[in-house]
Each structure stands twice: as structure tokens, then as C-alpha cells.
Design a protein around this motif. Sequence first.
Motif, PDB file in Angstrom:
ATOM      1  N   ARG A  79      -0.475   3.245  -9.797  1.00 32.18           N
ATOM      2  CA  ARG A  79      -1.146   4.485 -10.217  1.00 32.18           C
ATOM      3  C   ARG A  79      -2.068   4.230 -11.409  1.00 32.18           C
ATOM      4  O   ARG A  79      -3.140   4.824 -11.520  1.00 32.18           O
ATOM      5  CB  ARG A  79      -0.112   5.551 -10.552  1.00 32.18           C
ATOM      6  CG  ARG A  79       0.592   6.136  -9.321  1.00 32.18           C
ATOM      7  CD  ARG A  79       1.373   7.384  -9.673  1.00 32.18           C
ATOM      8  NE  ARG A  79       2.516   7.098 -10.510  1.00 32.18           N
ATOM      9  CZ  ARG A  79       3.730   6.815 -10.057  1.00 32.18           C
ATOM     10  NH1 ARG A  79       3.955   6.762  -8.747  1.00 32.18           N
ATOM     11  NH2 ARG A  79       4.729   6.578 -10.884  1.00 32.18           N
ATOM     12  N   PHE A  80      -1.654   3.338 -12.299  1.00 36.91           N
ATOM     13  CA  PHE A  80      -2.501   2.992 -13.440  1.00 36.91           C
ATOM     14  C   PHE A  80      -3.803   2.357 -12.966  1.00 36.91           C
ATOM     15  O   PHE A  80      -4.891   2.703 -13.459  1.00 36.91           O
ATOM     16  CB  PHE A  80      -1.755   2.030 -14.363  1.00 36.91           C
ATOM     17  CG  PHE A  80      -2.628   1.407 -15.417  1.00 36.91           C
ATOM     18  CD1 PHE A  80      -3.006   2.124 -16.540  1.00 36.91           C
ATOM     19  CD2 PHE A  80      -3.078   0.098 -15.282  1.00 36.91           C
ATOM     20  CE1 PHE A  80      -3.825   1.561 -17.515  1.00 36.91           C
ATOM     21  CE2 PHE A  80      -3.896  -0.482 -16.247  1.00 36.91           C
ATOM     22  CZ  PHE A  80      -4.267   0.260 -17.364  1.00 36.91           C
ATOM     23  N   ALA A  81      -3.708   1.436 -12.014  1.00 35.22           N
ATOM     24  CA  ALA A  81      -4.921   0.782 -11.490  1.00 35.22           C
ATOM     25  C   ALA A  81      -5.880   1.819 -10.915  1.00 35.22           C
ATOM     26  O   ALA A  81      -7.097   1.759 -11.145  1.00 35.22           O
ATOM     27  CB  ALA A  81      -4.535  -0.253 -10.430  1.00 35.22           C
ATOM     28  N   ALA A  82      -5.343   2.783 -10.189  1.00 31.46           N
ATOM     29  CA  ALA A  82      -6.197   3.829  -9.622  1.00 31.46           C
ATOM     30  C   ALA A  82      -6.791   4.709 -10.726  1.00 31.46           C
ATOM     31  O   ALA A  82      -7.955   5.112 -10.643  1.00 31.46           O
ATOM     32  CB  ALA A  82      -5.388   4.680  -8.643  1.00 31.46           C
ATOM     33  N   ALA A  83      -6.010   4.979 -11.760  1.00 33.09           N
ATOM     34  CA  ALA A  83      -6.463   5.858 -12.840  1.00 33.09           C
ATOM     35  C   ALA A  83      -7.628   5.262 -13.614  1.00 33.09           C
ATOM     36  O   ALA A  83      -8.449   6.001 -14.173  1.00 33.09           O
ATOM     37  CB  ALA A  83      -5.304   6.167 -13.787  1.00 33.09           C
ATOM     38  N   PRO A  90      -4.448  -5.434  -7.003  1.00 37.42           N
ATOM     39  CA  PRO A  90      -5.194  -6.683  -6.808  1.00 37.42           C
ATOM     40  C   PRO A  90      -6.622  -6.612  -7.361  1.00 37.42           C
ATOM     41  O   PRO A  90      -7.112  -7.574  -7.974  1.00 37.42           O
ATOM     42  CB  PRO A  90      -5.168  -6.871  -5.293  1.00 37.42           C
ATOM     43  CG  PRO A  90      -3.925  -6.183  -4.851  1.00 37.42           C
ATOM     44  CD  PRO A  90      -3.810  -4.974  -5.743  1.00 37.42           C
ATOM     45  N   ALA A  91      -7.293  -5.493  -7.141  1.00 41.17           N
ATOM     46  CA  ALA A  91      -8.661  -5.361  -7.654  1.00 41.17           C
ATOM     47  C   ALA A  91      -8.675  -5.324  -9.176  1.00 41.17           C
ATOM     48  O   ALA A  91      -9.554  -5.925  -9.822  1.00 41.17           O
ATOM     49  CB  ALA A  91      -9.309  -4.094  -7.095  1.00 41.17           C
ATOM     50  N   LEU A  92      -7.712  -4.649  -9.765  1.00 41.61           N
ATOM     51  CA  LEU A  92      -7.616  -4.624 -11.229  1.00 41.61           C
ATOM     52  C   LEU A  92      -7.334  -6.019 -11.764  1.00 41.61           C
ATOM     53  O   LEU A  92      -7.941  -6.456 -12.750  1.00 41.61           O
ATOM     54  CB  LEU A  92      -6.517  -3.656 -11.667  1.00 41.61           C
ATOM     55  CG  LEU A  92      -6.161  -3.681 -13.159  1.00 41.61           C
ATOM     56  CD1 LEU A  92      -7.360  -3.315 -14.028  1.00 41.61           C
ATOM     57  CD2 LEU A  92      -4.983  -2.750 -13.449  1.00 41.61           C
TER      58      LEU A  92
END
Length: 304
Positions: A79-83, A90-92
Motif C-alpha cells: 500500500r505504501f508503494a501505491a501511495a 517491485p517498481a518502487l
Amino acid sequence: MPSPQQARAQASAITSGKIAPEVEAAPTSQLRTLFDRPRLSPGQRRIAQYLIEHITEAAFLSITDLAERVGVSQPSVTRFAAAVGFSGYPALREKLQSIALGTLAGPAEEDRANELQAAVDAEIENLENLRRDFADPDRVIAIGRELSASTPLTVLGLRISASLAEYFAYAARRIHPDVRLVTLGGTVAYDALLQSREAGGTWVLAFSLPRHAQETLTAVRVARGAGLRVALITDLALGPVADEADITFATGTGSRLVFDSYAAPGVMAAALLQAMTDADPERTQARLESYEQISDQHQFFLRD
């Protein structure tokens, strides 16, 4: 995305001088910019802080290892990566690894500010922006006059916004004869708002600070439906709550630490209090003098 072994090999090549690093901002500055999102939850800010403080190691951790190091769940990391704007961890991690390689190569400019200093710097910027807004004080003066004339005057602040609402109401009671503070949502807020309107009130001063409470939006709609006008102190000029308000004073909040800081909204609230005192100077002076007499009589405060 390179494997951890490939990434470390690339880092070794950079530090040995075989690959020339690109000139860019210091890694910690890049991370602070990447993670500077006022709507991050406290748990998400803990993840951000860990990544900033341990970038050269954390960039190569699996999601399981990172979650364990920070003390959160794996879904929390996702959720943090999306935020912060990524499709997933993986993208982060790919982005973090590119920043980490720059760290190992040595930043183009040294970032000497620690996280606490960076938080202060961000608040200074918020205050500078507010100072520019105050170059034309007419709007603040006009709303101060309206709030002063509203009897009763209702002050609304729910959840995290309650602290600033309490500050404003405490001070406003020194200069206004009937200030009603609402810090509970739901039907309790509805009752208070409807009673305020029935008693002759015309304005509500509402605070809505991150993370914005759904209850605040509902309460503002109830106030408007009852015929009250709403002045709003918030961090965003656009959004559902601002759309419902009659007038919005938008000023930045500090989001560099786990919990927000409110230097600029606090000054904004004090400015409206000042405008209220100036709107009716005779009433202000009489009430302040009366309060001083009572406080001396009952020894409210310690003497120097």
C-alpha cells in the motif's frame, strides 16, 4: 530490474570510477521529494523514514525483509508503494536501487540536513507561502468580521483537527460572548450545528487537516444544509471539503515526520483571531479586561 548482485556490481563499477554517475540531487533529497505526501498514514511514514535512513541496504531488500525491518505487514509495504505513485513494490524497489547507486557513488551535493532539520525547513517554506498570502489581508479581515458577528460562533474540528479547533475556541472565548466547540462527529455534531443555527448563529469555522475525516465532510454538509456558512482552514484549496465551504484558507502542513506538524495552519488560525479582535475593538477590550480581573481574583495563572 537488476538483481541485488548485479546492482552491487554496478555500484562497485561506479565507485571504482569505471562508470560516471549522473549529476543529480542528493539521495536523501530525492527520497524526501518522492515520499513527501501529506496523505501518508503514520505507518507509511515509518516505512518512508526507514528507507531514507537505510537506503543503501533497504533498496535491495525483499518485501518480506523490508516489512520485518520496519515492523509492518507486507500488505502495508504494498500500500505504501501505491501511495507514493508506484504500481507495486517491485517498481518502487527499482527506483530505490537507482537512488542507492547514486548514494554509493557519492552525491553531487552533500545533504547535511537531518530529518528533523528537513521537517523544520519544510515548515519554513509553508510559512513563507503564508506570508505571501497575507500580502493582501482583505479576505482574512472580512471573514474575521463575519465570525465576530456570528452569535453563537461554532468551531468544528474532528479527529486530528480537534487540537487546532480547541486552540481557536479557547482564545475566541476571551473576545466573543458565545463560542461553541464541536470535536465529536456523528449525531453529536449534527445536534450542535442545528442548535447553533436555531440560536441565531450564521458561521462555522471548520478545520480539516490530513488525514481528512469523512465525518468532517458530513458535518460541513449538515451545517450548510441548516443555513450556516462555513469558513475552512485546511491544507488543500481543492477537494470535497473545500468544495462545500463558502471560503477556504489553504495552507501547507508539515508532512516530513511520522505525524503532521501545523505551524502554518496555527498562524492562520491566530490571524483570524486577530481579525476578530479588530472587528469589534470595544467589545474585545471590555471582555479582555473583565477576564484579566477574574483571572487575577481566582489566581488562574502563576505569577512571575
